[in-house]
Scaffold this motif. Structure first.
Motif, PDB file in Angstrom:
ATOM      1  N   GLY A  23      -8.756  -1.878  -5.193  1.00  0.00           N
ATOM      2  CA  GLY A  23      -8.347  -0.460  -4.895  1.00  0.00           C
ATOM      3  C   GLY A  23      -6.953  -0.142  -5.585  1.00  0.00           C
ATOM      4  N   LEU A  24      -6.123  -1.206  -5.317  1.00  0.00           N
ATOM      5  CA  LEU A  24      -4.729  -1.066  -6.321  1.00  0.00           C
ATOM      6  C   LEU A  24      -4.740  -1.045  -7.641  1.00  0.00           C
ATOM      7  N   PHE A  25      -5.554  -2.036  -8.089  1.00  0.00           N
ATOM      8  CA  PHE A  25      -5.921  -2.159  -9.602  1.00  0.00           C
ATOM      9  C   PHE A  25      -6.271  -0.890  -9.918  1.00  0.00           C
ATOM     10  N   LEU A  26      -7.199  -0.278  -9.520  1.00  0.00           N
ATOM     11  CA  LEU A  26      -7.962   1.056  -9.760  1.00  0.00           C
ATOM     12  C   LEU A  26      -6.915   2.428  -9.987  1.00  0.00           C
ATOM     13  N   SER A  27      -6.118   2.411  -8.938  1.00  0.00           N
ATOM     14  CA  SER A  27      -5.143   3.646  -8.841  1.00  0.00           C
ATOM     15  C   SER A  27      -4.350   3.684  -9.964  1.00  0.00           C
ATOM     16  N   THR A  28      -4.157   2.311 -10.659  1.00  0.00           N
ATOM     17  CA  THR A  28      -3.445   2.515 -11.897  1.00  0.00           C
ATOM     18  C   THR A  28      -4.042   3.231 -12.945  1.00  0.00           C
ATOM     19  N   PHE A  29      -5.380   3.167 -12.968  1.00  0.00           N
ATOM     20  CA  PHE A  29      -6.272   3.894 -14.107  1.00  0.00           C
ATOM     21  C   PHE A  29      -6.304   5.374 -13.511  1.00  0.00           C
ATOM     22  N   SER A  30      -6.352   5.823 -12.258  1.00  0.00           N
ATOM     23  CA  SER A  30      -6.110   7.113 -11.992  1.00  0.00           C
ATOM     24  C   SER A  30      -5.030   7.640 -12.345  1.00  0.00           C
ATOM     25  N   TYR A  88      -1.410   3.985   9.266  1.00  0.00           N
ATOM     26  CA  TYR A  88      -1.227   5.355   9.086  1.00  0.00           C
ATOM     27  C   TYR A  88       0.350   5.705   8.534  1.00  0.00           C
ATOM     28  N   CYS A  89       1.062   4.624   8.881  1.00  0.00           N
ATOM     29  CA  CYS A  89       2.510   4.711   8.499  1.00  0.00           C
ATOM     30  C   CYS A  89       2.756   4.792   7.011  1.00  0.00           C
ATOM     31  N   SER A  90       1.920   3.835   6.345  1.00  0.00           N
ATOM     32  CA  SER A  90       1.909   3.646   5.075  1.00  0.00           C
ATOM     33  C   SER A  90       1.595   5.084   4.308  1.00  0.00           C
ATOM     34  N   TYR A  91       0.962   5.908   4.979  1.00  0.00           N
ATOM     35  CA  TYR A  91       0.902   7.077   4.248  1.00  0.00           C
ATOM     36  C   TYR A  91       2.177   7.977   4.359  1.00  0.00           C
ATOM     37  N   SER A  92       2.713   7.704   5.619  1.00  0.00           N
ATOM     38  CA  SER A  92       3.978   8.462   5.669  1.00  0.00           C
ATOM     39  C   SER A  92       5.092   8.048   4.595  1.00  0.00           C
ATOM     40  N   PHE A  93       5.269   6.632   4.642  1.00  0.00           N
ATOM     41  CA  PHE A  93       6.424   5.920   3.641  1.00  0.00           C
ATOM     42  C   PHE A  93       5.769   6.293   2.360  1.00  0.00           C
ATOM     43  N   GLY A  94       4.698   6.385   1.955  1.00  0.00           N
ATOM     44  CA  GLY A  94       4.243   6.695   0.677  1.00  0.00           C
ATOM     45  C   GLY A  94       4.570   8.263   0.249  1.00  0.00           C
ATOM     46  N   PHE A  95       4.292   9.185   1.143  1.00  0.00           N
ATOM     47  CA  PHE A  95       4.884  10.339   0.964  1.00  0.00           C
ATOM     48  C   PHE A  95       6.239  10.539   0.869  1.00  0.00           C
ATOM     49  N   TYR A  96       6.978  10.010   1.422  1.00  0.00           N
ATOM     50  CA  TYR A  96       8.373   9.943   1.345  1.00  0.00           C
ATOM     51  C   TYR A  96       9.138   9.282   0.049  1.00  0.00           C
ATOM     52  N   LEU A  97       8.292   8.227  -0.210  1.00  0.00           N
ATOM     53  CA  LEU A  97       8.877   7.578  -1.585  1.00  0.00           C
ATOM     54  C   LEU A  97       8.258   8.467  -2.685  1.00  0.00           C
ATOM     55  N   SER A  98       7.440   9.360  -2.624  1.00  0.00           N
ATOM     56  CA  SER A  98       7.062  10.250  -3.832  1.00  0.00           C
ATOM     57  C   SER A  98       8.147  11.244  -3.895  1.00  0.00           C
ATOM     58  N   THR A 156       0.974  -1.108  -0.142  1.00  0.00           N
ATOM     59  CA  THR A 156       0.152   0.034  -0.042  1.00  0.00           C
ATOM     60  C   THR A 156       0.850   1.310   0.166  1.00  0.00           C
ATOM     61  N   ILE A 157       2.212   1.083   0.140  1.00  0.00           N
ATOM     62  CA  ILE A 157       3.265   2.295   0.093  1.00  0.00           C
ATOM     63  C   ILE A 157       3.009   3.017  -1.160  1.00  0.00           C
ATOM     64  N   VAL A 158       2.987   2.161  -2.441  1.00  0.00           N
ATOM     65  CA  VAL A 158       2.852   2.973  -3.577  1.00  0.00           C
ATOM     66  C   VAL A 158       1.609   3.397  -3.921  1.00  0.00           C
TER      67      VAL A 158
END
Length: 597
Positions: A422-429, A495-505, A344-346
């Motif tokens: 949800g992960l599949f749909l994020s690709t189409f976003s 919630y940590c997934s959000y933090s790691f996701g923004f850092y990866l961005s 979920t980090i990506v």
């Protein structure tokens, strides 16, 4: 622990009623818990997110215009503030599960967050606590930056808010979910799924009001009033959650959640050279634990922590050398959810783009709605929440019952299936974002036409649906894991997934710029002009990464489903004999070396 074996029915009843009311007395299913009790927690969730989102979304404006920090420094302050909130969620989860319990953690840190809001409002209102007024656009070099005592007051207030919000967030969801007794009342399983959807609805309502009404108040009435409104929202949330005190069923803390985990790893390491004996049923109930836990075949190296050395003496081994199967299986469950969490980090990296580059896209488009009204680009973030306040109830009332008839699952589809969708749909976003950016760039560079901001809507709509599926699915998946008294900590991990996701961005943007800057045309994101940058190519890259992440998720979801089930033979044996705990035993003569350092 009860002495003797007793009846299975009595033991099961003891396990199932291990919740208490606010005075510490055993809870009464007729008086405590259920959706009526969870509704009070939903009220707190809506008000809390309303207050914190209003501060976070407009904080950079206050830092530049009132505190006179530079743009780069202001951006870092906001990033650190948001990241700190998500990381402190781990602290809140630990304190709740180990020492305080969800309810008292919410109350304690709710007042910490409220004090931070109040101090922010006071600091923004009093001229003595701010630098002298100055226009950063025209007199930027002459403006005095907040330093010393003024900066100290601001940062103390800001991080009181971060500490309070970080510790409250995971416990709100966990405390609401604790109101449903899945063991004694099978119907509560369906209600729990409804609660998770309702929690996301409350979150969406809070975000929508924060991004529209509260931001408007901050802009037109001043930040001191805006911070004051956030304090009022938090106060209302605390009043609501305290009003439900008499109706809550509370799960008491059981001491450090990390000590049993550490014991398993230490015991497994100390007995790493032992040979696993055959599984033997332990008939000593004094060494049994509550819970119908059976041994699984995953992570077999940890099973050595269960080997009991029988040397003829009655000396009991230290808990750092001998662990129960229940304890070991808990650690196995914790390890097995990490790959699901990582996938979920990506997803949250994609979310970061909608809060940064997509807003910048909106700024380069025609924002006029009527002759006198223009849509603020920052308000584009409210689009998913406008859709979700309609979509979430429709999903729960129509899709879930329809899917339940087909799948037989109480949630319509399983949490893992929901996350995957949800992960599949994020690709189409990201595909929609790339196509729209290509159209916008070609129109601006070719004919000079500025297209309407409504062209950007599809990427927000798709991701809104994607987030509803993934975020709620992840919360439900984590909460339903058979981890004793670790629900709040698992909520904190989401919630940590959000933090790691923004850092990866941030890392991804820097990496892409560094790699593409060697081109004669410059980097994809190196210019401040979107008509010269290649944001569309960056979106295509994210679409590819998202799809690969989805494939990776399919592998781990299949692995988790395959390895999380116990052998039917063992399960039947356990059920038939009324035993809920196994231990591995081995006579000392078969031990290779029982004192491995």
């Amino acid at each position: 622990m009860e002495e003797g074996r007793g009846t299975d029915k009595g033991e099961m009843k003891h396990q199932q009623e291990n919740t208490v009311d606010w005075r510490g007395r055993p809870s009464n299913p007729k008086k405590h818990g259920g959706m009526s009790a969870a509704a009070f927690v939903l009220g707190l969730q809506a008000f809390e997110i309303m207050g914190i989102a209003a501060v976070g979304n407009n904080l950079i404006t206050y830092l530049i215009n009132e505190m006179h920090f530079s743009l780069s420094k202001s951006a870092n302050i906001v990033t650190n503030f948001v990241g700190t909130i998500f990381l402190l969620a781990l602290l809140g989860g630990y304190l709740s599960d180990s020492h305080l319990g969800c309810f008292w953690t919410i109350i304690l840190f709710g007042f910490v967050e409220l004090s931070g809001f109040i101090l922010l409002s006071v600091q923004a209102h009093l001229p003595q606590l701010k630098p002298a007024k100055c226009n950063m656009l025209t007199d930027g070099d002459m403006c005095e930056e907040a330093k010393g005592f003024k900066a100290l007051i601001f940062f103390v207030a800001l991080y009181l808010v971060a500490l309070g919000s970080g510790c409250v967030k995971p416990n709100m969801i966990a405390h609401g979910a604790d109101q449903f007794n899945l063991q004694t009342n099978p119907s509560h399983s369906k209600k729990l799924s409804t609660y998770f959807n309702a929690a996301y609805f409350a979150f969406s309502m809070g975000e929508l009001i924060a991004l529209t009404v509260l931001v408007w108040i901050q802009t037109h009435a001043g930040m001191d009033v805006g911070f004051g409104v956030s304090a009022a929202a938090m106060a209302m949330g605390l009043i609501v959650v305290v009003s439900g005190t008499l109706y809550y069923r509370n799960k008491p803390p059981r001491g450090s959640i990390f000590t049993p985990i550490a014991q398993v790893f230490v015991a497994a390491m100390l007995k790493r050279k032992q040979i696993n004996p055959e599984l033997m049923i332990n008939r000593d109930q004094n060494q049994a634990e509550s819970g119908n836990v059976v041994q699984t075949q995953r992570f077999r190296f940890l099973d050595k922590a269960c080997i009991k050395v029988e040397d003829g003496s009655n000396t009991k081994e230290s808990p750092w050398r001998l662990c129960s199967v229940t304890q070991v299986e808990q650690v196995k469950i914790l390890i097995s959810v990490i790959p699901i969490f990582a996938c979920t980090i990506v997803f949250n990296t994609v979310l970061a783009q909608l809060q940064t580059f997509s807003v910048q896209q909106g700024s380069a488009m025609d924002t006029q709605l009527t002759k006198s009204f223009h849509i603020p680009p920052a308000s584009l973030q409210s689009i998913p929440y406008i859709i979700l306040i309609f979509l979430v109830p429709l999903y729960d009332k129509f899709f879930v019952p329809f899917a339940r008839k087909i799948t037989g699952h109480e949630s319509g589809i399983s949490p893992l299936q929901r996350i995957g969708s949800g992960l599949f749909l994020s690709t189409f976003s990201m595909i929609a974002a790339a196509l729209m950016e290509k159209k916008r760039r070609d129109s601006a560079s070719g004919s000079g036409e500025i297209i309407s901001i409504f062209w950007i809507t599809p990427q927000f709509l798709i991701f809104g649906l994607s987030e509803m599926l993934t975020a709620v699915g992840l919360i439900e998946f984590f909460y339903k894991q058979s981890l004793q008294r670790m629900q709040a900590f698992l909520m904190a991990m989401t919630y940590c997934s959000y933090s790691f996701g923004f850092y990866l961005s941030s890392v991804l943007v820097s990496l892409v710029n560094k790699i593409t800057s060697s081109s004669s045309k410059g980097g994809w994101l190196s210019d401040n002009d979107l008509n010269k940058d290649r944001l569309d190519l960056f979106y295509w890259l994210l679409a590819v990464i998202s799809f690969l992440n989805f494939l990776n998720y399919l592998f781990w979801a299949r692995w988790h489903s395959h390895n999380s089930s116990a052998s039917p033979t063992i399960q039947n044996e356990a059920d038939g004999m009324g035993l809920n705990h196994y231990i591995l035993t081995k006579h000392s003569k078969d031990v290779v070396d029982e004192n491995i350092p």
